[in-house]
Design an enzyme around this catalytic site. Structure first.
Site, PDB file in Angstrom:
ATOM      1  N   GLU A 118       0.864  -1.182   0.000  1.00 41.81           N
ATOM      2  CA  GLU A 118       0.000   0.000   0.000  1.00 41.81           C
ATOM      3  C   GLU A 118       0.888   1.215   0.000  1.00 41.81           C
ATOM      4  OE1 GLU A 118      -2.633  -0.366   3.516  1.00 41.81           O
ATOM      5  OE2 GLU A 118      -2.238  -2.501   3.297  1.00 41.81           O
ATOM      6  N   LYS A 153       2.150   4.727   1.535  1.00 43.66           N
ATOM      7  CA  LYS A 153       2.190   5.251   2.904  1.00 43.66           C
ATOM      8  C   LYS A 153       1.734   6.703   2.844  1.00 43.66           C
ATOM      9  CE  LYS A 153       5.018   5.075   7.061  1.00 43.66           C
ATOM     10  NZ  LYS A 153       5.001   6.430   7.556  1.00 43.66           N
ATOM     11  N   CYS A 180      34.454  33.596  16.370  1.00 44.15           N
ATOM     12  CA  CYS A 180      35.035  34.904  16.627  1.00 44.15           C
ATOM     13  C   CYS A 180      35.430  34.947  18.101  1.00 44.15           C
ATOM     14  CB  CYS A 180      34.005  35.980  16.320  1.00 44.15           C
ATOM     15  SG  CYS A 180      34.465  37.577  16.990  1.00 44.15           S
ATOM     16  N   CYS A 234      35.865  38.052  11.415  1.00 48.21           N
ATOM     17  CA  CYS A 234      34.464  38.163  11.834  1.00 48.21           C
ATOM     18  C   CYS A 234      33.742  39.214  10.976  1.00 48.21           C
ATOM     19  CB  CYS A 234      34.392  38.550  13.305  1.00 48.21           C
ATOM     20  SG  CYS A 234      32.710  38.851  13.866  1.00 48.21           S
ATOM     21  N   TYR A 288      -6.658   1.777   6.014  1.00 52.25           N
ATOM     22  CA  TYR A 288      -5.623   0.777   5.765  1.00 52.25           C
ATOM     23  C   TYR A 288      -5.613  -0.425   6.714  1.00 52.25           C
ATOM     24  CZ  TYR A 288      -3.210   3.512   9.349  1.00 52.25           C
ATOM     25  OH  TYR A 288      -2.893   4.177  10.487  1.00 52.25           O
ATOM     26  N   CYS A 317      32.744  41.943  20.427  1.00 49.48           N
ATOM     27  CA  CYS A 317      32.017  41.703  19.180  1.00 49.48           C
ATOM     28  C   CYS A 317      30.521  42.026  19.399  1.00 49.48           C
ATOM     29  CB  CYS A 317      32.190  40.243  18.777  1.00 49.48           C
ATOM     30  SG  CYS A 317      31.401  39.836  17.229  1.00 49.48           S
ATOM     31  N   ASP A 325       0.745  10.284   3.781  1.00 54.09           N
ATOM     32  CA  ASP A 325       1.399  11.129   4.768  1.00 54.09           C
ATOM     33  C   ASP A 325       0.407  12.127   5.360  1.00 54.09           C
ATOM     34  OD1 ASP A 325       3.480  11.925   6.281  1.00 54.09           O
ATOM     35  OD2 ASP A 325       4.506  13.046   4.705  1.00 54.09           O
ATOM     36  N   LYS A 373      10.811   3.731   2.789  1.00 54.27           N
ATOM     37  CA  LYS A 373      10.735   5.192   2.651  1.00 54.27           C
ATOM     38  C   LYS A 373      11.454   5.649   1.392  1.00 54.27           C
ATOM     39  CE  LYS A 373       9.048   6.768   6.717  1.00 54.27           C
ATOM     40  NZ  LYS A 373       9.148   7.805   7.710  1.00 54.27           N
ATOM     41  N   CYS A 410      32.844  42.232  13.840  1.00 55.68           N
ATOM     42  CA  CYS A 410      33.860  43.029  14.538  1.00 55.68           C
ATOM     43  C   CYS A 410      35.224  42.952  13.864  1.00 55.68           C
ATOM     44  CB  CYS A 410      33.977  42.580  15.983  1.00 55.68           C
ATOM     45  SG  CYS A 410      34.767  40.981  16.135  1.00 55.68           S
TER      46      CYS A 410
HETATM   47  P1  AMP Z   1       5.519   5.944  11.291  1.00 57.96           P
HETATM   48  O1  AMP Z   1       4.698   7.084  11.898  1.00 57.96           O
HETATM   49  O2  AMP Z   1       6.529   6.431  10.286  1.00 57.96           O
HETATM   50  O3  AMP Z   1       6.036   5.000  12.290  1.00 57.96           O
HETATM   51  O4  AMP Z   1       4.501   5.126  10.401  1.00 57.96           O
HETATM   52  C1  AMP Z   1       3.340   4.624  10.949  1.00 57.96           C
HETATM   53  C2  AMP Z   1       2.175   5.410  10.423  1.00 57.96           C
HETATM   54  O5  AMP Z   1       2.082   5.318   9.017  1.00 57.96           O
HETATM   55  C3  AMP Z   1       0.883   4.856  10.922  1.00 57.96           C
HETATM   56  O6  AMP Z   1       0.553   5.385  12.167  1.00 57.96           O
HETATM   57  C4  AMP Z   1      -0.089   5.293   9.859  1.00 57.96           C
HETATM   58  O7  AMP Z   1      -0.726   6.457  10.294  1.00 57.96           O
HETATM   59  C5  AMP Z   1       0.753   5.646   8.666  1.00 57.96           C
HETATM   60  N1  AMP Z   1       0.344   4.983   7.424  1.00 57.96           N
HETATM   61  C6  AMP Z   1       0.148   5.617   6.255  1.00 57.96           C
HETATM   62  N2  AMP Z   1      -0.211   4.762   5.304  1.00 57.96           N
HETATM   63  C7  AMP Z   1      -0.301   3.533   5.875  1.00 57.96           C
HETATM   64  C8  AMP Z   1      -0.644   2.232   5.386  1.00 57.96           C
HETATM   65  N3  AMP Z   1      -0.978   2.019   4.128  1.00 57.96           N
HETATM   66  N4  AMP Z   1      -0.620   1.218   6.277  1.00 57.96           N
HETATM   67  C9  AMP Z   1      -0.273   1.423   7.565  1.00 57.96           C
HETATM   68  N5  AMP Z   1       0.071   2.613   8.070  1.00 57.96           N
HETATM   69  C10 AMP Z   1       0.052   3.678   7.237  1.00 57.96           C
HETATM   70 ZN    ZN Z   2      33.175  39.239  16.002  1.00 57.19          ZN
END
Ligand code: AMP
Ligand code: ZN
Length: 661
Positions: free
Chosen positions: A111, A113, A420, A402, A222, A426, A115, A308, A405
């Site tokens: 899946e 991730k 410095c 510097c 998720y 200064c 953000d 990541k 000064c």
């Molecule tokens: P981290 O905060 O980096 O430890 O990652 C964990 C967080 O990723 C979880 O708390 C989720 O909120 C988030 N997350 C986003 N997408 C997913 C996904 N597809 N499956 C599980 N967690 C996810």
């Molecule tokens: Zn200085």
């Protein structure tokens, strides 16, 4: 049709249209028609509060106000995920879990991730009952009213859903919505939001839910949790989708590492064109049985891992380098860049840290440099593009003097930063030190801000922090922007600061490497400025967390006659240069020998020994018939315990010890 029936009909219709739109991707009616129906429903509900339904589609528009969000304990902890950054690390994870599993694992889900902000929702009989933020993982805030305003969060489910279950998802703010929000803020001369993630979680904590309703948030689901009878993660999410939850179609079911890596690569290319931000991919073991066998570490599930992506990088021109002088004289080179937009913000500067960093990166003015923004605010320069280096690019000559000064810069062996050395003269350092002294974390002097300090300095009224205590009404009144009231405030603030404890004063002096924690430790350990100034290097090194760098810096500070004079002046003005603890010391342990053993919760062993001595006691090195008692912490050795028992020597807990004092 009765009114009750019409309300019911409208609610069902709106739920159905929502489902069609978000789950089936079908636009059955226009936005306008949808709004008309919603308005009709709202009007009827307003006239007939007896038909109130907490999950009516009208909840989307918000309106309720939450003053304090209730803390709720999660039925199942909300874990973090472990991270991997390379195919090798991912391969290692796979090997590790297959070993624990005792057999090859051949089915996974991948899946994206998302953000944003994670959320746990509880549904009872197909209705959203509670939505709670992740918080610290075990407890979060009840933000139900705000979550109900998110358009794709189903308020009523359809299909064969279990009577009670929890579902987890990520609430995100799509990029377009984020930018629109920032445009509005800029137009209103408000500070723009930093990134979509923070803005999403901030939106969940707004007190007025109609405000949340105006933000185009979405939730991607998720994970299901609770005692459910699905054999795979895939199956459970496919089910959830059929009940009305948005489970993104980007989720795939895969069986080999090769396929997983292919998924990762495909999305690495596509992610820039997604309408929302992702920071990686999440790989999960598909079989619930295998998930259960693998279990959790303290922080995260073993059966899932995130991959990541590297932070977004852009190239831009390095226009010039400027140099900042800190309050301790440290010089920081700053890169001035041609402005570029990176992960949603405009970047104009990047820290270059120090001369070595510039040399390592081999930068020249005019280079096109790669900037990268990780989680932190200040972007980093990762390198330059050799293909775009013109013949004209200038070598960067690190400054030798510097910028303020003009004193020749120095560099201490083993330290990266130039500085410095002209501490006493200064201007930037003097002003910076005074600003630090009056700051909130140090003396917290009300009535003097950074600008006032600069003004006082430039008017020749103060040259060091001791001078603040010499200021007179008559000197201040003639100054610009100094009304009677501000002068009174300033003088009262200065007077009140005499009550601040020793460790704050010590921190306020702004000695290099003596931060808040170190100042506290030193104040606690030595008890007074006099003791601290007389302490030998060995005595200093014996204190927890105090290393060579700090010792050198302290010695350099105390060797300066100007500093000594300033401290004496400050003491004469009544500032505190003694810890209260020493003043409170007693003789209750006189004639007693105490052995300290084990690990303690609140203080280090050395601190406890110091407390014993301060209160007249002697610290024994081993248990003998001369020992009065043993101050026993956790995991004290069994042989010691036995010895104390044999000799009939009492064991005293940390808590009991503090009570004695
Ligand atoms: P981290 O905060 O980096 O430890 O990652 C964990 C967080 O990723 C979880 O708390 C989720 O909120 C988030 N997350 C986003 N997408 C997913 C996904 N597809 N499956 C599980 N967690 C996810
Ligand atoms: Zn200085």
């Amino acid at each position: 049709m009765t009114i009750a029936e019409r309300i019911k009909q409208l609610r069902e219709q709106l739920h159905r249209y929502n489902y069609a739109y978000y789950i089936e991707d079908k636009h059955l009616i226009s936005d306008f028609e949808f709004d008309q129906l919603l308005k009709e429903l709202q009007a009827l509900e307003a006239q007939h509060p007896e038909f109130y339904d907490p999950n009516s589609p009208s909840m989307r528009v918000g309106g309720s106000i939450t003053k304090n969000f209730q803390t709720v304990t999660h039925a199942e902890r909300m874990y973090s995920l472990d991270n991997t950054y390379s195919p090798e690390e991912l391969g290692d994870w796979l090997k590790r879990i297959e070993k624990i599993n005792g057999a090859p694992i051949t089915s996974f889900t991948c899946e994206l991730k998302y953000d944003g902000a994670s959320i746990n929702m509880t549904y009872v009989n197909g209705e959203l009952q509670k939505a709670v933020t992740r918080g610290d993982g075990s407890q979060g805030d009840d933000v139900t009213a705000n979550v109900k305003t998110i358009k794709n969060v189903p308020l009523k489910l359809s299909g064969d859903f279990p009577p009670v279950f929890d579902i987890r998802g990520e609430i995100i703010l799509p990029l377009a919505g984020f930018e629109a929000l920032n445009e509005k803020r800029l137009a209103a001369s408000e500070e723009p939001y930093r990134n979509p993630r923070n803005t999403a979680s901030g939106s969940l904590k707004l007190q007025d839910s109609s405000e949340t309703a105006r933000r185009p948030l979405e939730c991607f689901f998720y994970a299901l949790s609770g005692d459910l009878n699905y054999t795979t993660h895939w199956e459970s999410l496919t089910k959830a989708r059929s009940w009305g939850f948005t489970v993104p179609k980007s989720m795939e079911q895969l069986s080999t590492l090769e396929q997983i890596l292919d998924y990762i690569n495909r999305w690495d290319k596509k992610r820039a064109s997604l309408p929302f931000e992702i920071d990686g991919v999440v790989i999960k073991v598909n079989s619930i049985e295998e998930q259960e066998a693998l279990g959790f570490t303290a922080k995260s599930p073993r059966w899932a891992i995130s991959y990541k992506y590297k932070a977004e990088q852009l190239s831009t021109r390095l226009n010039s380098v400027s140099y900042q002088v800190g309050r301790t004289g440290a010089i920081t080179p700053v890169a001035n860049l041609a402005p570029v937009e990176l992960s949603g913000t405009i970047v104009k500067r990047a820290s270059l840290h120090n001369a070595d960093q510039i040399e390592k990166l081999n930068l020249r003015i005019g280079d096109y440099v790669y900037v990268e923004k990780g989680g932190e605010i200040i972007p980093k320069i990762m390198g330059f593009d050799p293909a775009r280096r013109g013949n004209l690019s200038d070598v960067i000559h690190y400054i030798t003097h510097c910028p303020d000064c003009k004193a020749p810069l120095q560099r201490i062996e083993g330290e990266a930063q130039h500085f410095c050395p002209n501490e006493a003269l200064c201007p930037t350092q003097i002003i910076g030190k005074m600003q630090h002294f009056v700051g909130r974390k140090a003396m917290d002097i009300d009535g003097i801000g950074a600008e006032t300090i600069a003004l006082l300095y430039h008017q020749g009224l103060v040259k060091n922090i001791a001078d603040l205590y010499r200021l007179k009404r008559e000197q201040l009144l003639p100054l610009e922007r100094m009304a009677e009231k501000s002068v009174d405030n300033l003088l009262a603030g200065v007077e009140a600061s005499k009550e601040r404890p020793f460790h704050k004063v010590l921190f306020g002096l702004g000695i290099r490497h003596v931060g808040e924690t170190v100042a506290k430790r030193l104040a606690q350990h030595f008890g007074s400025m006099r003791n601290l100034m007389q302490a030998s290097a060995d005595a200093l090194l014996a204190v927890d967390d105090i290393g060579e760098k700090i010792v050198e810096s302290l010695q350099a500070y105390f060797i300066s006659p100007a500093n000594i004079q300033m401290i004496e002046d400050m003491a004469a003005f009544g500032l505190s240069f003694e810890s209260e603890q020493v003043m409170q010391s007693s003789t209750i342990f006189e004639g007693k020998t105490i052995v300290v053993s084990g690990v303690f919760e609140h203080k280090s062993r050395n601190e406890l020994k110091k407390m014993i001595e301060d209160n007249g006691g002697k610290v024994g090195s081993s248990i003998s018939s001369k020992t009065t008692f043993v101050l026993a912490g956790d995991s004290m050795g069994p042989s010691k315990k036995e010895k104390a028992n044999q000799l009939g020597i009492p064991l005293i807990s940390e808590k009991a010890f503090y009570e004695l004092l």
